[in-house]
Design a protein around this motif. Structure first.
Motif, mmCIF file in Angstrom:
data_model
loop_
_atom_site.group_PDB
_atom_site.id
_atom_site.type_symbol
_atom_site.label_atom_id
_atom_site.label_comp_id
_atom_site.label_asym_id
_atom_site.label_seq_id
_atom_site.Cartn_x
_atom_site.Cartn_y
_atom_site.Cartn_z
ATOM 1 N N PHE A 192 41.275 54.960 38.315
ATOM 2 C CA PHE A 192 42.186 56.073 38.570
ATOM 3 C C PHE A 192 42.204 57.065 37.410
ATOM 4 C CE2 PHE A 192 43.478 52.547 41.186
ATOM 5 C CZ PHE A 192 43.760 53.149 42.407
ATOM 6 N N THR B 97 47.506 64.148 35.609
ATOM 7 C CA THR B 97 47.644 63.304 36.798
ATOM 8 C C THR B 97 46.586 62.209 36.776
ATOM 9 O OG1 THR B 97 46.109 64.650 38.116
ATOM 10 C CG2 THR B 97 48.448 65.276 38.168
ATOM 11 N N LEU B 98 46.763 61.235 37.672
ATOM 12 C CA LEU B 98 45.738 60.231 37.923
ATOM 13 C C LEU B 98 44.609 60.857 38.735
ATOM 14 C CD1 LEU B 98 48.067 57.234 38.884
ATOM 15 C CD2 LEU B 98 46.870 57.542 36.708
ATOM 16 N N THR B 99 43.575 60.071 39.033
ATOM 17 C CA THR B 99 42.443 60.542 39.827
ATOM 18 C C THR B 99 42.360 59.735 41.110
ATOM 19 O OG1 THR B 99 41.237 61.099 37.796
ATOM 20 C CG2 THR B 99 39.950 60.942 39.831
ATOM 21 N N ALA B 100 42.287 60.404 42.241
ATOM 22 C CA ALA B 100 42.160 59.709 43.523
ATOM 23 C C ALA B 100 40.864 58.899 43.539
ATOM 24 C CB ALA B 100 42.181 60.710 44.673
ATOM 25 N N THR B 101 40.879 57.798 44.272
ATOM 26 C CA THR B 101 39.727 56.896 44.254
ATOM 27 C C THR B 101 39.255 56.580 45.663
ATOM 28 O OG1 THR B 101 38.914 54.786 43.376
ATOM 29 C CG2 THR B 101 41.123 54.787 44.295
ATOM 30 N N CYS C 215 47.465 54.457 44.117
ATOM 31 C CA CYS C 215 46.947 55.394 45.119
ATOM 32 C C CYS C 215 48.005 56.435 45.487
ATOM 33 C CB CYS C 215 46.513 54.643 46.376
ATOM 34 S SG CYS C 215 45.014 53.653 46.195
ATOM 35 N N CYS D 277 48.585 59.324 42.961
ATOM 36 C CA CYS D 277 47.469 60.236 42.710
ATOM 37 C C CYS D 277 47.782 61.650 43.196
ATOM 38 C CB CYS D 277 46.219 59.703 43.417
ATOM 39 S SG CYS D 277 45.445 58.307 42.573
ATOM 40 N N SER E 244 42.836 58.952 48.945
ATOM 41 C CA SER E 244 42.379 57.701 48.339
ATOM 42 C C SER E 244 42.127 56.700 49.453
ATOM 43 C CB SER E 244 43.421 57.140 47.363
ATOM 44 O OG SER E 244 43.478 57.896 46.183
ATOM 45 N N GLY F 140 47.791 61.292 48.161
ATOM 46 C CA GLY F 140 48.689 61.038 47.039
ATOM 47 C C GLY F 140 49.869 62.004 46.986
#
Length: 377
Positions: A143, A177-181, A315, A318, A323, A366
């Motif tokens: 993430f 922010t986080l990173t979508a996966t 998730c 995100c 995700s 997200g």
């Protein structure tokens, strides 16, 4: 000043997760009927300890308990984080109970988090500190969380009932922010790694557990390596105990974990049962944890069953992008996590069973959670 609107909740189920989501979303909550039907109603010691921990890493949080302890009001403050913090987790639950909230909240703090936690490091209720160190922290890479500054150091072990363990957790803040996966390929198992721990018992205990585990896994895979961590003196805590944490690494980098712990005297102090359960031998521990790991591998998915809740939370936190993840059969904890995510973040998952592999694929957009508390230079 407008009137504060509180989200009203009932019951004690997944109170820890609700507190984390309330803190991240700055949602004031009122919770009633906490353990109200139990013989001893009201908040448990570990739940009160979690509130004290939240007070340390936030600023201007408001926490009020009812006289009976079955009601509480929580108005979250700003996530601060901080360095050189210390928290005694007590002996009601292990340090693992507090690590998941700290990791999630630490990512969205104003400053990087550095905290020393004291208490029980390995028990049969919560994931061990070894599982967090070898598996949970590495999940965050998917993430976009940098591994620099992310660390869990086990300075001393602590088995129940008296604990005496100590760990140092460091969590960096995310820039924005986080990173979508997109994480659906679990791959094939290529190696097994693990660690045994033993405190205030014979060092041979660890070797006996390793021998039992290898007797199971050598029938399936040649690359099996298990470290032994024997502690004595101050580094061994205050109670005798032993156990093991295993990790299966796949060809696509997924980490599937299982752990188990036994203590020589802690089981005898179980207040919920009149009969004293038999103490598990090192061979029993080895065979049981190997069987648990094989079961986790069999059910499929990119994470094991104990990490489903954390995976869904990451998730949902995100950016507003899709995700997609694959897990095995949904656990009760995972299902309740999906409900809490819907209530606090407004994120709904699309759940699609994959009958060919008996797994479940989940997709979501997200919520776009940002680290608005971070220090801007």
């Amino acid at each position: 000043m407008g009137k504060t609107t509180y989200m009203r909740l009932r019951g004690s189920r997944h109170l820890r997760q609700r507190l984390v989501l309330a803190t991240l979303t700055a949602t004031p909550i009122v919770v009633k009927e906490i353990h109200s039907d139990d013989t001893f109603p009201g908040l448990r010691p570990h739940e009160v300890s979690l509130f004290r921990l939240l007070e340390k890493i936030t600023d201007h949080s408001l926490i009020e308990f009812g006289e009976s302890g079955t009601e509480l009001l929580y108005k979250p403050g700003v996530l601060i984080g901080g360095k050189n913090l210390v928290h005694d987790c007590g002996l009601s639950r292990s340090i693992g109970y507090f690590l998941e909230p700290l990791i999630l909240l630490g990512l969205f703090g104003k400053k990087p988090l550095s905290i020393r936690l004291k208490g029980i490091t390995n028990d049969s209720k919560d994931p061990s500190v070894d599982t967090f160190r070898t598996t949970t922290l590495h999940m965050l890479r998917r993430f976009g969380v940098p591994l620099e500054g992310l660390e869990l150091k086990i300075e001393s072990r602590g088995a129940p009932p008296l604990g005496g363990g100590e760990v140092l957790l460091r969590v960096p803040i995310i820039p924005n922010t986080l990173t979508a996966t997109h994480w659906v390929d679990e791959g094939m198992v290529k190696r097994i790694r693990g660690i045994t721990f033993s405190t205030r018992v014979s060092p041979q205990i660890g070797n006996r557990m390793v021998y039992a585990v290898r007797g199971v896994f050598n029938n399936f895979i040649p690359d099996v390596h298990i470290f032994t961590d024997h502690r004595s003196g101050p580094a061994g805590g205050r109670s005798p105990g032993y156990g093991m944490s295993l990790v299966a690494e796949t060809t696509t980098g997924c980490l599937i974990s299982a752990d188990i712990a036994s203590t020589e005297k802690a089981d005898e102090m179980d207040e919920d049962t009149e009969e004293k359960p038999e103490v598990k031998t090192p061979e029993d521990i080895g065979i049981e944890v190997a069987s648990i790991l094989l079961g986790e591998i069999k059910q499929g998915g990119v994470v094991d069953s104990t990490h489903q809740g954390l995976l869904f939370l990451l998730c949902a936190l995100c950016p507003p992008d899709v995700s997609k993840v694959r897990v095995g059969a949904l656990t009760p904890y995972g299902i309740e996590t999906l409900r809490n995510i819907r209530d606090f973040l407004g994120v709904k998952f699309v759940i699609k069973p994959d009958t060919s592999t008996n797994t479940v694929i989940l997709k979501c957009v997200g919520s776009g959670m940002k680290n608005i508390a971070r220090k801007i230079s």
